[in-house]
Write an enzyme that holds these catalytic residues in place. Sequence first.
Site, short mmCIF file in Angstrom:
data_model
loop_
_atom_site.label_atom_id
_atom_site.label_comp_id
_atom_site.label_asym_id
_atom_site.label_seq_id
_atom_site.Cartn_x
_atom_site.Cartn_y
_atom_site.Cartn_z
N GLN A 24 27.90 61.53 38.43
CA GLN A 24 26.46 61.23 38.45
C GLN A 24 26.40 59.68 39.17
OE1 GLN A 24 24.71 61.70 34.19
NE2 GLN A 24 26.97 61.58 33.94
N ASN A 25 27.71 59.37 39.51
CA ASN A 25 27.62 57.82 40.26
C ASN A 25 27.12 57.90 41.67
OD1 ASN A 25 28.49 56.89 37.62
ND2 ASN A 25 30.77 56.72 38.14
N CYS B 107 14.30 58.15 56.36
CA CYS B 107 13.11 57.51 56.50
C CYS B 107 12.13 58.38 55.54
CB CYS B 107 12.54 57.58 57.82
SG CYS B 107 10.96 57.19 58.21
N HIS C 273 24.00 62.66 41.86
CA HIS C 273 22.83 61.80 41.98
C HIS C 273 22.54 60.98 43.40
CE1 HIS C 273 22.29 61.67 37.41
NE2 HIS C 273 21.70 62.73 37.84
N ALA D 169 38.37 53.95 29.63
CA ALA D 169 38.97 55.05 30.53
C ALA D 169 39.84 54.57 31.17
CB ALA D 169 37.65 55.72 31.33
N SER E 85 30.41 58.85 30.60
CA SER E 85 29.02 59.28 30.54
C SER E 85 28.49 59.48 29.11
CB SER E 85 28.67 60.60 31.17
OG SER E 85 27.47 60.92 31.08
N CYS F 144 9.37 59.99 58.49
CA CYS F 144 9.67 60.95 59.39
C CYS F 144 10.89 61.65 59.07
CB CYS F 144 9.81 60.42 60.82
SG CYS F 144 11.37 59.43 61.23
P1 NAD Z 1 25.08 55.61 30.85
O1 NAD Z 1 24.86 54.15 31.49
O2 NAD Z 1 24.14 56.28 30.35
O3 NAD Z 1 26.48 55.67 30.05
C1 NAD Z 1 27.58 55.23 30.45
C2 NAD Z 1 28.56 55.37 29.20
O4 NAD Z 1 29.90 54.99 29.68
C3 NAD Z 1 28.20 54.69 27.89
O5 NAD Z 1 28.05 55.72 26.84
C4 NAD Z 1 29.30 53.67 27.81
O6 NAD Z 1 29.87 53.67 26.52
C5 NAD Z 1 30.55 54.43 28.49
N1 NAD Z 1 31.27 53.41 29.15
C6 NAD Z 1 31.28 52.08 29.52
N2 NAD Z 1 32.21 51.52 30.00
C7 NAD Z 1 33.27 52.46 29.79
C8 NAD Z 1 34.74 52.58 29.89
N3 NAD Z 1 35.21 51.34 30.48
N4 NAD Z 1 35.64 53.56 29.67
C9 NAD Z 1 34.87 54.62 28.99
N5 NAD Z 1 33.54 54.75 28.72
C10 NAD Z 1 32.83 53.84 29.05
O7 NAD Z 1 25.86 56.32 32.36
P2 NAD Z 1 25.73 57.56 32.89
O8 NAD Z 1 25.74 58.91 31.75
O9 NAD Z 1 26.31 57.84 34.18
O10 NAD Z 1 23.93 57.78 33.21
C11 NAD Z 1 23.48 56.72 33.83
C12 NAD Z 1 22.84 57.05 35.17
O11 NAD Z 1 22.94 55.83 35.86
C13 NAD Z 1 23.45 58.06 35.88
O12 NAD Z 1 22.41 58.93 36.53
C14 NAD Z 1 24.16 57.27 37.24
O13 NAD Z 1 24.00 57.86 38.48
C15 NAD Z 1 23.49 55.88 37.28
N6 NAD Z 1 24.46 54.71 37.37
C16 NAD Z 1 25.39 54.87 38.39
C17 NAD Z 1 26.27 54.01 38.28
C18 NAD Z 1 27.52 53.99 39.22
O14 NAD Z 1 27.31 54.53 40.20
N7 NAD Z 1 28.47 53.35 39.19
C19 NAD Z 1 26.18 52.48 37.65
C20 NAD Z 1 24.87 52.64 36.75
C21 NAD Z 1 24.35 53.69 36.61
#
Ligand code: NAD
Length: 254
Positions: free
Chosen positions: A104-105, A130, A122, A239, A196, A133
């Site tokens: 999702q990142n 753009c 995502h 993690a 996540s 266009c």
């Molecule tokens: P989320 O923010 O909903 O949840 C993150 C989860 O990760 C939490 O439950 C937390 O407890 C856990 N967490 C935090 N640090 C951790 C670690 N070091 N080890 C293990 N677990 C850890 O994130 P999501 O479920 O990915 O949903 C959020 C949305 O926001 C997604 O759509 C994502 O695209 C976007 N997002 C992306 C980024 C990125 O690209 N790095 C950053 C912020 C948000």
Amino acid sequence: MNTEIAIAQVASLIRDSRATVAFTGAGISTPSGIPDFRSRTCGMWEKVNPMEVASLFGFRQNPRAFYDWVHPLARLTLDAQPNAAHNVLARLEKMGHLIAIITQNIDMLHQRAGSSLVYELHGHFREATCTHCFTTYPGLPLLEQFLADSQIPRCPRCGGVIKPNVILFGEQLPLQVLRAAQDAARRADVMLIVGSSLEVAPASDIPIIATRCGAKLVIINLEPTDFDQRADVVIHEDAAVVLPKIMRYVEEQL
Ligand code: NAD
């Protein structure tokens, strides 16, 4: 369950699997310095209305609000380095244990760690489009320029506002990527959830698809999730600490 036993159990699931698939979220990148959206300390959602700043509708009404909000995240993303958790997933792919990462990142850290098959549900900052266009541009130079001058990127052809190819609320997930991710989930015999909350749909349907097709479910997440009850193994730890330990067991068992 004792963490050390859980770690050994995950290692043997991965070693014995034909097709492990990782499903990652913002938590895998917090050790790289990019905050997740739900932690109470990062402040990314606290002073804003997500539907205003991070929705497609909001972007069309007021792109400046989106760009002001995304500024710190973009800076952190461009400066971040993959951490031990990203590196372990890349190594598991090279060893033939991991067939794909569904993420999702938007931070591109899996690719920078060396993973090759990454489904970015995502979107990402590599490209931008753009909104008038629909011409697509390389995203990173535009982002660097925006970080330097804070000017909203404009299309050189038509002057329309350019939007990074990240998926906002109210926007469809990229269909081909979603289908490929669902297909990988169907083929998985182990699904490894890393960092996540599993609260963002429809991405959070992916682990359900995997378990319905018989995959074992492993969750490595700091906080509990609504999916913990369905998981075969749950580890509530960092993690970037746990995955290298799992890797040591996988390598020992070779
Ligand atoms: P989320 O923010 O909903 O949840 C993150 C989860 O990760 C939490 O439950 C937390 O407890 C856990 N967490 C935090 N640090 C951790 C670690 N070091 N080890 C293990 N677990 C850890 O994130 P999501 O479920 O990915 O949903 C959020 C949305 O926001 C997604 O759509 C994502 O695209 C976007 N997002 C992306 C980024 C990125 O690209 N790095 C950053 C912020 C948000």
